[in-house]
Motif scaffolding. Sequence first.
Motif, PDB file in Angstrom:
ATOM      1  N   ASP E  93       0.826  -1.212   0.000  1.00 40.18           N
ATOM      2  CA  ASP E  93       0.000   0.000   0.000  1.00 40.18           C
ATOM      3  C   ASP E  93       0.858   1.259   0.000  1.00 40.18           C
ATOM      4  N   ARG E  94       1.945   1.227   0.775  1.00 44.07           N
ATOM      5  CA  ARG E  94       2.812   2.412   0.838  1.00 44.07           C
ATOM      6  C   ARG E  94       3.612   2.605  -0.446  1.00 44.07           C
ATOM      7  N   MET E  95       4.053   1.493  -1.048  1.00 44.99           N
ATOM      8  CA  MET E  95       4.808   1.614  -2.305  1.00 44.99           C
ATOM      9  C   MET E  95       3.874   2.093  -3.427  1.00 44.99           C
ATOM     10  N   ALA E  96       2.637   1.591  -3.430  1.00 49.36           N
ATOM     11  CA  ALA E  96       1.685   2.004  -4.469  1.00 49.36           C
ATOM     12  C   ALA E  96       1.330   3.484  -4.312  1.00 49.36           C
ATOM     13  N   ALA E  97       1.136   3.913  -3.056  1.00 51.52           N
ATOM     14  CA  ALA E  97       0.828   5.327  -2.822  1.00 51.52           C
ATOM     15  C   ALA E  97       1.997   6.203  -3.253  1.00 51.52           C
ATOM     16  N   ALA E  98       3.202   5.749  -2.978  1.00 54.99           N
ATOM     17  CA  ALA E  98       4.383   6.518  -3.380  1.00 54.99           C
ATOM     18  C   ALA E  98       4.450   6.640  -4.896  1.00 54.99           C
ATOM     19  N   ALA E  99       4.113   5.539  -5.571  1.00 55.50           N
ATOM     20  CA  ALA E  99       4.144   5.565  -7.037  1.00 55.50           C
ATOM     21  C   ALA E  99       3.161   6.611  -7.568  1.00 55.50           C
ATOM     22  N   LEU E 100       1.949   6.565  -7.050  1.00 52.44           N
ATOM     23  CA  LEU E 100       0.908   7.480  -7.538  1.00 52.44           C
ATOM     24  C   LEU E 100       1.212   8.937  -7.190  1.00 52.44           C
ATOM     25  N   SER E 101       1.910   9.160  -6.084  1.00 52.71           N
ATOM     26  CA  SER E 101       2.195  10.524  -5.628  1.00 52.71           C
ATOM     27  C   SER E 101       3.362  11.156  -6.380  1.00 52.71           C
ATOM     28  N   GLY E 102       4.066  10.349  -7.165  1.00 51.73           N
ATOM     29  CA  GLY E 102       5.224  10.892  -7.869  1.00 51.73           C
ATOM     30  C   GLY E 102       6.531  10.693  -7.115  1.00 51.73           C
ATOM     31  N   ALA E 103       6.487  10.021  -5.963  1.00 52.60           N
ATOM     32  CA  ALA E 103       7.711   9.836  -5.175  1.00 52.60           C
ATOM     33  C   ALA E 103       8.712   8.907  -5.867  1.00 52.60           C
ATOM     34  N   LEU E 104       8.250   8.142  -6.842  1.00 50.09           N
ATOM     35  CA  LEU E 104       9.161   7.286  -7.611  1.00 50.09           C
ATOM     36  C   LEU E 104       9.545   7.952  -8.933  1.00 50.09           C
ATOM     37  N   GLY E 105       9.262   9.256  -9.052  1.00 48.84           N
ATOM     38  CA  GLY E 105       9.493   9.968 -10.305  1.00 48.84           C
ATOM     39  C   GLY E 105       8.222   9.949 -11.139  1.00 48.84           C
ATOM     40  N   ASP E 106       8.193  10.770 -12.177  1.00 54.04           N
ATOM     41  CA  ASP E 106       6.983  10.838 -13.013  1.00 54.04           C
ATOM     42  C   ASP E 106       6.657   9.490 -13.631  1.00 54.04           C
ATOM     43  N   ASP E 107       7.682   8.723 -13.970  1.00 59.40           N
ATOM     44  CA  ASP E 107       7.442   7.417 -14.583  1.00 59.40           C
ATOM     45  C   ASP E 107       6.788   6.448 -13.598  1.00 59.40           C
ATOM     46  N   GLY E 108       6.997   6.681 -12.332  1.00 59.29           N
ATOM     47  CA  GLY E 108       6.404   5.808 -11.323  1.00 59.29           C
ATOM     48  C   GLY E 108       4.881   5.843 -11.371  1.00 59.29           C
ATOM     49  N   LYS E 109       4.333   6.967 -11.835  1.00 62.70           N
ATOM     50  CA  LYS E 109       2.859   7.105 -11.878  1.00 62.70           C
ATOM     51  C   LYS E 109       2.219   6.177 -12.898  1.00 62.70           C
ATOM     52  N   THR E 110       3.010   5.714 -13.846  1.00 63.56           N
ATOM     53  CA  THR E 110       2.435   4.878 -14.902  1.00 63.56           C
ATOM     54  C   THR E 110       2.850   3.404 -14.786  1.00 63.56           C
ATOM     55  N   LEU E 111       3.346   3.026 -13.619  1.00 66.53           N
ATOM     56  CA  LEU E 111       3.599   1.604 -13.375  1.00 66.53           C
ATOM     57  C   LEU E 111       2.277   0.855 -13.408  1.00 66.53           C
ATOM     58  N   SER E 112       2.303  -0.414 -13.795  1.00 67.50           N
ATOM     59  CA  SER E 112       1.034  -1.150 -13.811  1.00 67.50           C
ATOM     60  C   SER E 112       0.795  -1.959 -12.537  1.00 67.50           C
ATOM     61  N   ARG E 113       1.828  -2.591 -12.004  1.00 62.37           N
ATOM     62  CA  ARG E 113       1.641  -3.465 -10.853  1.00 62.37           C
ATOM     63  C   ARG E 113       2.855  -3.385  -9.934  1.00 62.37           C
ATOM     64  N   ILE E 114       2.646  -3.823  -8.693  1.00 61.91           N
ATOM     65  CA  ILE E 114       3.727  -3.965  -7.722  1.00 61.91           C
ATOM     66  C   ILE E 114       3.533  -5.313  -7.025  1.00 61.91           C
ATOM     67  N   ARG E 115       4.663  -5.989  -6.742  1.00 63.53           N
ATOM     68  CA  ARG E 115       4.597  -7.226  -5.937  1.00 63.53           C
ATOM     69  C   ARG E 115       5.591  -7.095  -4.783  1.00 63.53           C
ATOM     70  N   VAL E 116       5.109  -7.377  -3.580  1.00 66.77           N
ATOM     71  CA  VAL E 116       5.953  -7.314  -2.392  1.00 66.77           C
ATOM     72  C   VAL E 116       6.084  -8.726  -1.831  1.00 66.77           C
ATOM     73  N   THR E 117       7.327  -9.182  -1.646  1.00 70.06           N
ATOM     74  CA  THR E 117       7.578 -10.509  -1.089  1.00 70.06           C
ATOM     75  C   THR E 117       8.370 -10.364   0.205  1.00 70.06           C
ATOM     76  N   LEU E 118       7.884 -10.995   1.279  1.00 66.31           N
ATOM     77  CA  LEU E 118       8.640 -11.023   2.533  1.00 66.31           C
ATOM     78  C   LEU E 118       9.044 -12.463   2.826  1.00 66.31           C
ATOM     79  N   SER E 119      10.356 -12.692   2.861  1.00 65.17           N
ATOM     80  CA  SER E 119      10.873 -14.017   3.243  1.00 65.17           C
ATOM     81  C   SER E 119      11.125 -13.995   4.740  1.00 65.17           C
ATOM     82  N   GLU E 120      10.516 -14.926   5.473  1.00 62.80           N
ATOM     83  CA  GLU E 120      10.650 -14.921   6.934  1.00 62.80           C
ATOM     84  C   GLU E 120      11.682 -15.923   7.436  1.00 62.80           C
ATOM     85  N   THR E 121      11.908 -16.983   6.691  1.00 58.62           N
ATOM     86  CA  THR E 121      12.969 -17.956   6.981  1.00 58.62           C
ATOM     87  C   THR E 121      13.482 -18.452   5.637  1.00 58.62           C
ATOM     88  N   ASP E 122      14.443 -19.382   5.672  1.00 59.65           N
ATOM     89  CA  ASP E 122      14.900 -20.010   4.431  1.00 59.65           C
ATOM     90  C   ASP E 122      13.841 -20.934   3.846  1.00 59.65           C
TER      91      ASP E 122
END
Lengths: 134, 134, 134, 134, 134, 134
Positions: E93-122
């Motif tokens: 949610d925070r990465m998507a909001a940053a993209a839409l707000s322009g925090a990733l640069g103007d090109d960030g606003k036109t990204l289509s998708r984001i995937r977040v992966t958290l590895s907790e162990t091996d």
Amino acid sequence: MFSVEVRNRIMIAHSLPDPFFGPAQNLHGATFVVDVAFFREKLTAHNVVVDIGAALDVLGKTLEPLAYQNLDVLPHFKGKLTTTEFLCKYVFDRMAAAALSGALGDDGKTLSRIRVTLSETDLARASYEGPISG
Amino acid sequence: MFSVEVRNRIMIAHSLPDPFFGPAQNLHGATFVVDVAFFREKLTAHNVVVDIGAALDVLGKTLEPLAYQNLDVLPHFKGKLTTTEFLCKYVFDRMAAAALSGALGDDGKTLSRIRVTLSETDLARASYEGPISG
Amino acid sequence: MFSVEVRNRIMIAHSLPDPFFGPAQNLHGATFVVDVAFFREKLTAHNVVVDIGAALDVLGKTLEPLAYQNLDVLPHFKGKLTTTEFLCKYVFDRMAAAALSGALGDDGKTLSRIRVTLSETDLARASYEGPISG
Amino acid sequence: MFSVEVRNRIMIAHSLPDPFFGPAQNLHGATFVVDVAFFREKLTAHNVVVDIGAALDVLGKTLEPLAYQNLDVLPHFKGKLTTTEFLCKYVFDRMAAAALSGALGDDGKTLSRIRVTLSETDLARASYEGPISG
Amino acid sequence: MFSVEVRNRIMIAHSLPDPFFGPAQNLHGATFVVDVAFFREKLTAHNVVVDIGAALDVLGKTLEPLAYQNLDVLPHFKGKLTTTEFLCKYVFDRMAAAALSGALGDDGKTLSRIRVTLSETDLARASYEGPISG
Amino acid sequence: MFSVEVRNRIMIAHSLPDPFFGPAQNLHGATFVVDVAFFREKLTAHNVVVDIGAALDVLGKTLEPLAYQNLDVLPHFKGKLTTTEFLCKYVFDRMAAAALSGALGDDGKTLSRIRVTLSETDLARASYEGPISG
């Protein structure tokens, strides 16, 4: 013997201008994933081998002048074959000097050994390990 | 001490026919990811530990007769328990002999040590490390 | 959907001559670990997605002209920003063409998709995935 | 020298209440991936370093009392700085005692050394290696 | 579809206070290795998916308030089960909001998708992938 | 879309008796590292994709009859080419059936998809991903 090992990385260009190196005589490049291990017989009063924050800071400062560079044109590598093994020793010497100078904290001065490993691909890596002598 | 470490792999069948090994007494198999590290006190005139091309070539030739084989029926493993530890030593002996014979180049003859590591799963591996004695 | 994914690697030099890239404007380099995944809805008569031997062979031939090169001076990259993303697509186009041409075997012609992933460090990677359209 | 190395893991909370540790003074946590290597000069009659099943069993039993715990409130860690280095030694002591007691089988009593490595992130790990003395 | 994926990490304490979670009901902790992938159909004028420097900066700022914290006492997680899956969505949610707000640069606003992966162990990891909708 | 992915492993012998497979026609073997990912659009009331404990338990029970076996002599693989791709589907079918039967808990019945990945070496892996249909 205790150790702590930390990681950083650089992306560089270089060539290995000797027929011994076959196609790597060409100007090419590498990502080096750099692992530095610090060794000590007994832990410090803080139950650590070394101040990890200081170790990461010194490693970062050691690698920064190489990052995004063509090693062939850096004055201190003039006429050197900058093999992965050679670069392990280059990083080792700077980390060892930092330890002796106190840049890793007072406890850094009493480290016994350092090992520097550079992984150049998923299939090959080199290392240099030696004592820190004051 | 400097090192260079290179990787290859084999897929084999075998059994460990002794009650000590529980279910691994059955005919089963393994992928062994094989890492061979070469050690030397000082770098050669080319700033390397060993000719990596030659090392990879010798490692490939050492593993090839085992690749896609059932170790239980190979004559040289007759009556042997082909544990991961045993296979580390098997590869070590061949790499050490190659070094002494000059198959790794003239510089290979002056290597000090070799370490062979076989990873059998993501959770378990074995190694053998020893000096090269002429 | 079934997939099979295989790996190879290259070491190259290049620069990214645009202020957007900050320090990567310099001539530097990278190790790219290259993973190519092939996708198919149903397995072939041999219960595979593609002939892995042929896939590895085509991948090796695709990467060979780039290995140990300075991408800045290769004619087909003239005036291109050879980012990791761009190189993913470059490899994809060649693998897809090989599939359609029969270089991956007859079954290669009926693959549905290919994904190419280039890992540039332990912390960053890029990919391109798309359909194979005849 | 032969070795066999096996892996397990725990997820714990703890704090490092000393200004030396900066933000890690806070109650936080870690996943520790725990690798334990056993060393022996010569293989046993079964061509192994140690009974892997017994080694995994003892490692599991050693880690179980720590798993899903807040180390700050465990009586045996009262007043200790539970750094990664400290925990390596804690696991080492228990594995060494198990070896001497026969819990790793009779062959475990004649192991020469043990090394315990705890990886705390993808970028940092610690280890303790020492002899097993009866 | 193109992607670029970058990595960071945090060490946190938390508990999962519901009988469903068995021993993880206890206050314990985790190292989460966090991979964030950004997707785009066509590359930008700079041949990239997103400005990696900006992406790493936003990811660092997103994780910093969680680093070395006990999630159980953070106001915005009050009464929440902070599972690995939940935290993937939190970072998304925070990465998507940053993209839409322009925090990733103007090109960030036109990204289509984001995937977040958290590895907790091996051995275990979770992810959340979704479209960025303005 | 949310996912959770867990890991286990098996060591097996088999042969691929068709000229298409070249040297893999021989009786050989493999370590398969098995990753199973479960997908769901919305998290359950416990903020999870699936009960990880149940998922690991079912995965273990699925793999156990194959562990340390020669697949060539197992009745249910009679006359089959037990390629890595084929085995992905075999594991998928059992995990999907377990989900529908309630063996993964009531929430398991409403999973949307499962992906099974078998890594056979450090350089090659296969996967099968599909919907769970009741």
